[in-house]
Design a protein around this motif. Structure first.
Motif, short mmCIF file in Angstrom:
data_model
loop_
_atom_site.label_atom_id
_atom_site.label_comp_id
_atom_site.label_asym_id
_atom_site.label_seq_id
_atom_site.Cartn_x
_atom_site.Cartn_y
_atom_site.Cartn_z
N GLY A 57 -8.97 2.04 2.36
CA GLY A 57 -9.84 0.87 2.46
C GLY A 57 -9.16 -0.29 3.16
O GLY A 57 -8.30 -0.11 4.02
N THR A 58 -9.52 -1.49 2.76
CA THR A 58 -8.98 -2.68 3.41
C THR A 58 -7.66 -3.13 2.80
O THR A 58 -6.99 -3.99 3.36
CB THR A 58 -9.99 -3.85 3.31
N ALA A 59 -7.28 -2.58 1.66
CA ALA A 59 -6.03 -2.98 1.01
C ALA A 59 -4.84 -2.59 1.87
O ALA A 59 -4.76 -1.49 2.39
CB ALA A 59 -5.91 -2.33 -0.36
N ARG A 60 -3.90 -3.51 2.01
CA ARG A 60 -2.72 -3.23 2.81
C ARG A 60 -1.51 -2.84 1.97
O ARG A 60 -0.55 -2.32 2.47
CB ARG A 60 -2.37 -4.44 3.67
N ALA A 61 -1.55 -3.17 0.69
CA ALA A 61 -0.49 -2.78 -0.25
C ALA A 61 0.88 -3.30 0.15
O ALA A 61 1.87 -2.58 0.12
CB ALA A 61 -0.47 -1.26 -0.43
N GLY A 62 0.94 -4.59 0.49
CA GLY A 62 2.21 -5.21 0.85
C GLY A 62 3.23 -5.19 -0.27
O GLY A 62 4.44 -5.27 -0.03
N PHE A 63 2.77 -5.02 -1.51
CA PHE A 63 3.69 -4.95 -2.66
C PHE A 63 4.64 -3.78 -2.55
O PHE A 63 5.70 -3.77 -3.18
CB PHE A 63 2.91 -4.86 -3.97
N VAL A 64 4.30 -2.79 -1.75
CA VAL A 64 5.16 -1.61 -1.60
C VAL A 64 6.55 -2.01 -1.15
O VAL A 64 7.55 -1.48 -1.62
CB VAL A 64 4.51 -0.61 -0.60
N VAL A 65 6.64 -2.97 -0.26
CA VAL A 65 7.94 -3.44 0.24
C VAL A 65 8.78 -3.97 -0.91
O VAL A 65 9.96 -3.64 -1.04
CB VAL A 65 7.75 -4.51 1.33
N SER A 66 8.19 -4.76 -1.79
CA SER A 66 8.92 -5.31 -2.94
C SER A 66 9.34 -4.23 -3.92
O SER A 66 10.46 -4.25 -4.44
CB SER A 66 8.07 -6.34 -3.68
#
Length: 101
Positions: A57-66
């Protein structure tokens, strides 16, 4: 969490060393909340990695980096659909392209 700890204990009774993998499955759309969940689950039951769903979807999941950087937890799988066949091995290069591109 108490029930999860109990489950981990039961698995250890039947398999020396416990489970081969303990993955936390998180929905990509929950954002930074995934980081706090990963911290809590790692402290309570131990984790070997994460599976991130709904990356179609539109979620980019930037938390993955953290999660990878701060908690030293690898992302093992990503879900790009609703079926088991839609689970994929995590490919960091492809993920970064989607995150910044």
């Amino acid at each position: 969490m108490g029930e999860l700890r109990k489950l981990v204990s039961v698995v250890k009774k039947f398999k020396e060393g416990g489970a081969d993998e303990t993955l936390l499955v998180v929905d990509a759309s929950i954002g930074r909340n995934a980081m706090s969940q990963a911290v809590n689950f790692r402290e309570e039951i131990g984790l070997t990695g994460l599976a991130v769903t709904k990356l179609d979807g539109t979620a980019r999941a930037g938390f993955v980096v953290s999660v990878v950087n701060d908690l030293q937890l690898p992302i093992k799988l990503v879900g790009v659909g609703e079926k088991v066949e839609d689970l994929r091995d995590f490919e960091p290069e492809f993920f970064v392209e989607g995150l910044v591109g």
